[in-house]
Design an enzyme around this catalytic site. Structure first.
Site, mmCIF file in Angstrom:
data_model
loop_
_atom_site.group_PDB
_atom_site.id
_atom_site.type_symbol
_atom_site.label_atom_id
_atom_site.label_comp_id
_atom_site.label_asym_id
_atom_site.label_seq_id
_atom_site.Cartn_x
_atom_site.Cartn_y
_atom_site.Cartn_z
ATOM 1 N N GLY A 135 0.801 -1.235 0.000
ATOM 2 C CA GLY A 135 0.000 0.000 0.000
ATOM 3 C C GLY A 135 0.826 1.274 0.000
ATOM 4 N N CYS A 182 0.765 2.961 -6.204
ATOM 5 C CA CYS A 182 -0.002 1.831 -5.682
ATOM 6 C C CYS A 182 -1.395 2.291 -5.268
ATOM 7 C CB CYS A 182 0.747 1.300 -4.468
ATOM 8 S SG CYS A 182 -0.108 0.033 -3.584
ATOM 9 N N GLY A 190 3.568 2.058 -2.055
ATOM 10 C CA GLY A 190 4.218 2.444 -3.315
ATOM 11 C C GLY A 190 3.566 3.692 -3.903
HETATM 12 P P1 IMP Z 1 7.807 3.599 -5.064
HETATM 13 O O1 IMP Z 1 9.300 3.508 -4.933
HETATM 14 O O2 IMP Z 1 7.149 4.343 -3.960
HETATM 15 O O3 IMP Z 1 7.403 4.104 -6.419
HETATM 16 O O4 IMP Z 1 7.255 2.107 -4.916
HETATM 17 C C1 IMP Z 1 7.702 1.016 -5.694
HETATM 18 C C2 IMP Z 1 7.024 -0.252 -5.214
HETATM 19 O O5 IMP Z 1 5.592 -0.162 -5.397
HETATM 20 C C3 IMP Z 1 7.378 -1.515 -5.964
HETATM 21 O O6 IMP Z 1 8.640 -2.034 -5.662
HETATM 22 C C4 IMP Z 1 6.228 -2.438 -5.591
HETATM 23 O O7 IMP Z 1 6.407 -3.029 -4.333
HETATM 24 C C5 IMP Z 1 5.051 -1.481 -5.494
HETATM 25 N N1 IMP Z 1 4.213 -1.544 -6.705
HETATM 26 C C6 IMP Z 1 4.616 -1.554 -8.009
HETATM 27 N N2 IMP Z 1 3.569 -1.590 -8.855
HETATM 28 C C7 IMP Z 1 2.467 -1.616 -8.080
HETATM 29 C C8 IMP Z 1 1.068 -1.668 -8.386
HETATM 30 O O8 IMP Z 1 0.622 -1.649 -9.525
HETATM 31 N N3 IMP Z 1 0.244 -1.708 -7.305
HETATM 32 C C9 IMP Z 1 0.694 -1.694 -6.018
HETATM 33 N N4 IMP Z 1 1.998 -1.625 -5.701
HETATM 34 C C10 IMP Z 1 2.880 -1.599 -6.730
#
Ligand code: IMP
Length: 338
Positions: free
Chosen positions: A176, A181, A178
């Site tokens: 939750g 996400c 990301g």
């Molecule tokens: P960020 O660095 O905050 O952009 O988060 C990246 C992480 O978000 C990834 O490594 C995943 O664990 C998660 N994530 C990637 N794609 C999705 C999605 O479509 N739904 C929910 N979580 C995701």
């Protein structure tokens, strides 16, 4: 002000995330300059000079990104989407310098055998590791091949023992959080990244389990990287912080006099391209040039944090027991003003 230990934070009545806390330097530092600090670490058997892993998303890690991250002393997990896995094996040159690859539950053993032969880390890339299909896949891979397996994701440590029993060598923590996400909105599942990480950290400690912890999702700045390591993470996984760089897959797009690249969730419509349940967004992020610049800024920020905290090594930083919980105004005060 109360200084919180990890245990205090873990017992805090609300779920916390990175913006809710701050590191508190309580000692006179012996470190004269950032260069005296070392960010070297060994993660899943690979020697890294910075504990940074790229997310196996199709808009973050292709072959080029993974190779450049290897050059920079980090770890790139090549995504499993489209024809990326087939391309990887089309020439020996492609595999050179790649250390980790993601697979789906449906990926067959012929591919996993090839990954094992090349001594690559296998990441079973699913949204929810707390699922018997994931555990079965992990068990099967570990019983058939000599290979290190990363699984994910989890939001708390209740099932950590079962993941270890299935043979997992590392686990991605965060549901939750990301930046693209929508899981929490769609399902009501997921909690603050700091609380997720600490919950798993303490379950590992109390049960003396051997599994490496990856803080995954919601990391927005070098300071968040430092916080995650200080909370006990072995490494961090980044999506958005690396998105928009030259080495990510996809074209640079010119729109309204600015350059952009696409960044999208693995469960977004653009990835699935069919009318399935969608738990991720698609967006454009400004083009930022070479990923080396981002990695250098993370390294500088982390080293500076270590020098404030009087920690010469990451293991010392991981033992941090001095945190503050911020009021909302304290959080805002610490941001630069326009
Ligand atoms: P960020 O660095 O905050 O952009 O988060 C990246 C992480 O978000 C990834 O490594 C995943 O664990 C998660 N994530 C990637 N794609 C999705 C999605 O479509 N739904 C929910 N979580 C995701």
């Amino acid at each position: 002000m109360k200084i919180y230990t990890k245990e205090d934070l873990n017992n805090y009545e609300l779920a916390l995330t990175f913006d809710d806390i701050s590191l508190v330097p309580t000692e006179v530092s012996e470190i004269k300059s950032r260069v005296e600090t070392s960010t070297n670490t060994t993660f899943m058997g690979k020697k890294l000079s910075l504990p940074v892993i790229s997310s196996p998303m199709d808009s973050v890690t292709g072959i080029e990104m993974a190779k450049e991250l290897t050059n920079l002393g980090c770890l790139g997990v090549v995504n499993r989407f489209g024809s990326t896995l087939e391309n990887l094996f089309s020439t020996q040159d492609n595999i050179e310098g790649i250390h980790a690859v993601s697979i789906a539950l449906s990926t067959d053993n012929a591919i996993i055998e090839k990954l094992a032969e090349q001594n690559l880390i296998v990441c079973i890339d699913t949204a929810n590791a707390n699922n018997y299909e994931v555990l079965k896949k992990c068990e099967e891979i570990k019983s058939k091949f000599e290979v290190k397996v990363m699984i994910g994701n989890i939001a708390h440590g209740g099932t950590l023992g079962q993941l270890v029993d299935a043979g997992a060598d590392s686990v991605r923590i965060g549901i939750g959080g990301g930046s693209v996400c929508t899981t929490s909105i769609q399902t009501g599942i997921g909690l603050g990244q700091v609380s997720s990480l600490l919950d798993v950290y303490f379950i590992r400690k109390e049960n003396d389990l051997s599994i490496e912890l990856i803080a995954d999702g919601g990391i927005k700045s070098p300071g968040d990287v430092a916080k995650a390591i200080a909370l006990g993470a072995d490494s961090v996984m980044l999506g958005r912080m690396l998105a928009g760089t030259r080495e990510t897959p996809g074209e640079v797009i010119k729109y309204q006099d600015q350059l952009w690249k696409k960044y999208r969730g693995s469960a977004s419509f653009g990835v699935k391209m069919k009318n399935e349940f969608i738990e991720g967004e698609e967006t454009m992020v400004p083009y930022r040039g070479a990923v080396k610049n981002v990695i250098d800024s993370i390294s500088d920020g982390l080293r500076s944090s270590m020098s404030y905290m009087n920690c010469k090594s990451l293991d010392q930083l991981r033992n941090t027991e001095t945190f503050a919980v911020l009021s909302n105004s304290s959080y805002l005060e610490r941001l630069p003003k326009k």
